[in-house]
Motif scaffolding. Structure first.
Motif, short mmCIF file in Angstrom:
data_model
loop_
_atom_site.label_atom_id
_atom_site.label_comp_id
_atom_site.label_asym_id
_atom_site.label_seq_id
_atom_site.Cartn_x
_atom_site.Cartn_y
_atom_site.Cartn_z
N LEU A 233 -2.62 -2.27 -10.35
CA LEU A 233 -2.52 -1.05 -9.56
C LEU A 233 -3.93 -0.51 -9.31
CD1 LEU A 233 -0.84 1.22 -8.24
CD2 LEU A 233 -0.80 2.35 -10.49
N ILE B 186 -6.03 2.40 -7.72
CA ILE B 186 -5.88 3.78 -7.26
C ILE B 186 -7.19 4.25 -6.63
CG2 ILE B 186 -5.28 6.13 -7.89
CD1 ILE B 186 -3.75 5.03 -10.28
N LYS C 288 0.84 -1.19 0.00
CA LYS C 288 0.00 0.00 0.00
C LYS C 288 0.88 1.24 0.00
CE LYS C 288 -4.04 -1.95 2.41
NZ LYS C 288 -3.68 -3.34 2.18
N ILE C 289 0.42 2.26 -0.74
CA ILE C 289 1.09 3.57 -0.76
C ILE C 289 0.04 4.63 -0.45
CG2 ILE C 289 2.39 5.26 -2.10
CD1 ILE C 289 3.50 2.98 -3.79
N LEU D 244 6.92 2.62 -9.06
CA LEU D 244 5.88 1.72 -9.58
C LEU D 244 6.44 0.84 -10.70
CD1 LEU D 244 2.79 4.12 -9.71
CD2 LEU D 244 3.31 2.39 -7.98
N LEU E 170 -3.07 2.14 -4.00
CA LEU E 170 -2.55 3.49 -3.92
C LEU E 170 -3.67 4.43 -3.49
CD1 LEU E 170 -0.40 5.71 -4.45
CD2 LEU E 170 -1.08 5.65 -6.87
N LEU F 295 7.20 8.52 -7.43
CA LEU F 295 6.19 7.46 -7.57
C LEU F 295 6.25 6.70 -8.89
CD1 LEU F 295 3.93 6.13 -6.01
CD2 LEU F 295 2.40 7.98 -6.74
#
Length: 316
Positions: free
Chosen positions: A115, A117, A58-59, A76, A90, A72
């Motif tokens: 990914l 988001i 997790k970011i 990634l 994210l 970033l």
């Protein structure tokens, strides 16, 4: 749980400090790594540690200023090259999805993993069986968030005298009982977990804030937290500049921790105007308000030990 600071500077990199990034290592809790902000060259900083980028699950981005996000796209992309194939979550303010997707599309960066988001608002970010993460708006010059990470109460310890009295033999059922699960033993007896375990133990709470002036939401995010990570871009003599640029002094950070009744305060996002020799004065200014204060440096590590977050370098 362990915190490792990968960048502790403000605005742009300096010889002493890289731009903002801090990693919450939850490997022991089964959650991998959670990264908070990803300033320029964060992945390069990781090369100087034992951390594995593929373990970042997790970011969390606090806001869209370059010193918090310019690292970033590279990270990634490198996560793919380094064998990261698990999905990556994210989280960040509105605009993070457009910026990341545009950067990856124009650079033709292919990711080998999914990914996901999430553009967040104030309130609950997500919740699992073990953790709850909430966000609150801070007072910066652009929309900015702080995050509060709460570990839910842990199962109570096994009461071995109760285990012995009940004649429960050793085996995998002991772990199940400790985890709060009632069960039937091989001999047919039914055992309640609550009868052989102590009271649940409190988990930890840590608040990691983005750039901000002193504000009520910062205090609320840090309320009774075991640890608070707070920016301290300026000293007490440059408070006027701090307010103009939407930042905090070391005194503001300490005041926030004190009013929130937080435990350990870790100050970061330190202006390049402060040389290593200036940190003694900076620390003294903050500790006059909140004694349990540390100033993070790049690669500083803080370990959760016996209910307290302790700097590793002071314990070795």
């Amino acid at each position: 749980m362990e915190l490792q600071f990968l960048g502790t500077g403000a605005g742009m990199p300096s010889k002493q400090r890289n731009t903002s990034a801090v990693l919450l290592n939850l490997s022991a809790e089964g959650e991998g790594y959670w990264l908070f902000d990803c300033g320029e060259a964060t992945q390069h900083q990781i090369l100087h540690t034992t951390l594995k980028p593929r373990k970042i699950s997790k970011i969390f981005i606090t806001h869209l200023h370059g010193d918090h996000i310019f690292g970033l796209p590279g990270l990634l992309g490198s996560r793919s090259f380094l064998g990261g194939d698990e999905p990556l979550e994210l989280y960040g303010p509105q605009g993070i999805k457009e910026w990341v997707e545009m950067s990856l599309r124009i650079s033709k960066t292919h990711l080998t993993y999914e990914l996901r988001i999430h553009e967040i608002e104030e309130g609950l970010v997500f919740e699992t069986a073990d953790f709850r993460v909430t966000a609150g708006s801070l007072q910066h010059v652009i929309p900015c968030f702080g995050y509060r990470v709460e570990q839910k109460p842990l199962p109570g310890k096994l009461l071995m005298e109760k285990i012995a009295e009940a004649g429960i033999p050793k085996g995998p059922w002991l772990k199940q009982l400790k985890d709060g699960k009632d069960m039937t033993l091989p001999d047919g007896r039914f055992v309640r977990s609550r009868d052989v375990t102590g009271e649940p133990q409190p988990g930890f709470t840590i608040a990691i804030l983005g750039d901000t002036r002193y504000c009520a939401n910062a205090v609320e995010l840090a309320r009774h937290a075991d640890a608070l990570v707070h920016e301290a871009t300026f000293d007490m003599e440059t408070g006027k500049l701090a307010k103009e640029y939407g930042h905090s002094t070391i005194g503001d950070a300490a005041r926030t921790a004190q009013e929130a009744n937080a435990g350990t305060l870790i100050a970061t996002h330190i202006s390049a105007r402060f040389m290593p020799g200036d940190l003694v004065k900076l620390r003294e200014q903050g500790q006059a308000i909140h004694p349990k204060l540390h100033i993070a440096e790049d690669f500083s590590r803080f370990e959760w030990k016996q209910g307290e977050l302790l700097p590793v370098r002071e314990r070795e």
